[in-house]
Motif scaffolding. Structure first.
Motif, short mmCIF file in Angstrom:
data_model
loop_
_atom_site.label_atom_id
_atom_site.label_comp_id
_atom_site.label_asym_id
_atom_site.label_seq_id
_atom_site.Cartn_x
_atom_site.Cartn_y
_atom_site.Cartn_z
N UNK A 289 16.67 7.18 4.10
CA UNK A 289 17.19 5.82 4.03
C UNK A 289 16.84 5.10 5.32
N UNK A 290 17.24 3.86 5.42
CA UNK A 290 16.95 3.03 6.60
C UNK A 290 15.46 3.02 6.92
N UNK A 291 14.62 2.98 5.88
CA UNK A 291 13.16 2.97 6.07
C UNK A 291 12.69 1.57 6.43
N UNK A 292 11.78 1.50 7.38
CA UNK A 292 11.23 0.21 7.77
C UNK A 292 9.82 0.40 8.30
N UNK A 293 8.92 -0.46 7.87
CA UNK A 293 7.54 -0.49 8.36
C UNK A 293 7.39 -1.75 9.19
N UNK A 294 6.92 -1.60 10.42
CA UNK A 294 6.77 -2.74 11.32
C UNK A 294 5.35 -2.83 11.84
N UNK B 294 7.58 -0.77 -4.51
CA UNK B 294 6.37 -0.30 -3.83
C UNK B 294 6.59 1.03 -3.11
N UNK B 295 5.55 1.83 -3.10
CA UNK B 295 5.51 3.07 -2.32
C UNK B 295 4.70 2.79 -1.06
N UNK B 296 4.72 3.73 -0.12
CA UNK B 296 3.98 3.57 1.13
C UNK B 296 3.24 4.86 1.43
N UNK C 9 16.61 11.05 12.73
CA UNK C 9 16.03 9.73 12.94
C UNK C 9 14.58 9.90 13.44
N UNK C 10 13.63 9.54 12.58
CA UNK C 10 12.22 9.79 12.89
C UNK C 10 11.44 8.48 12.91
N UNK C 11 10.55 8.35 13.86
CA UNK C 11 9.62 7.23 13.94
C UNK C 11 8.21 7.79 13.89
N UNK D 192 9.64 3.83 10.49
CA UNK D 192 10.84 4.55 10.92
C UNK D 192 11.71 4.83 9.71
N UNK D 193 12.38 5.96 9.74
CA UNK D 193 13.29 6.31 8.65
C UNK D 193 14.33 7.30 9.15
#
Length: 186
Positions: A40-45, A134-136, A162-164, A74-75
């Protein structure tokens, strides 16, 4: 183009798969990769920056030069997943002598200022609803603990990883693809 609608709002829970080798179109989960579990808390920047060109006399913007590409994903991997620790932090990973469960030790075996490319993995975020969400796919990602993050050993917060991921170009010059899972290509 469709009009805006609250029905189009996407909440995207899903799973993370490391080093998939099987095509997503017709393949079966986890696509011959390693399922490291729910995230969860997935984000692509995109941390890349463009350059504004200004006129010398007025200081007005007259052009914008295309910026560089710096992608970061990050997720939060839910739970204490042995495969995630082994694949993302191999220098500090071990197995408990008695419990046979994953352990992490710091400092691990990595050497400061050495290349981290040896830890790079390919990565796919598979949404729970791959038809509408969408998938990534990240072709080459270097995992690290998210800077400033915490491992919550408390009742009110969920314990997880917590992984980046710092995205780097693969041998074909690609960073990532984002779209419906069946359209992504390894």
């Amino acid at each position: 183009m469709s009009t805006g609608s609250s029905a189009r709002v996407i909440r995207a829970p899903g799973r993370l798969v490391v080093n998939p080798t099987q095509a997503f179109d017709g393949g079966t989960f986890p696509f011959d990769g390693v399922d490291v579990g729910r995230v969860n808390a997935c984000a692509l920047a995109n941390d890349g920056t463009s350059v504004q060109v200004e006129t010398e006399d007025l200081g007005e913007v007259v052009d914008v030069l295309e910026g560089n590409q710096k992608w970061v994903f990050a997720c939060f991997v839910r739970g204490w997943d042995a495969d995630a620790i082994r694949l993302f932090q191999p220098d500090g990973y071990s197995v408990g002598a008695v419990s046979q469960h994953a352990m992490f030790e710091a400092p691990g075996q990595s050497v400061t200022n050495s290349s981290a490319l040896g830890r790079a993995v390919s990565l796919v975020f598979v949404p729970d609803d791959p038809v509408n969400v969408p998938a990534l796919l990240i072709y080459r990602a270097i995992p690290e603990w998210t800077p400033g993050s915490e491992f919550a050993f408390q009742r009110k917060s969920e314990l997880g990883l917590p992984i980046t991921f710092q995205c780097v170009r693969d041998t074909s010059g690609r960073y990532l693809q984002m779209g419906r899972l069946v359209d992504l290509t390894l």
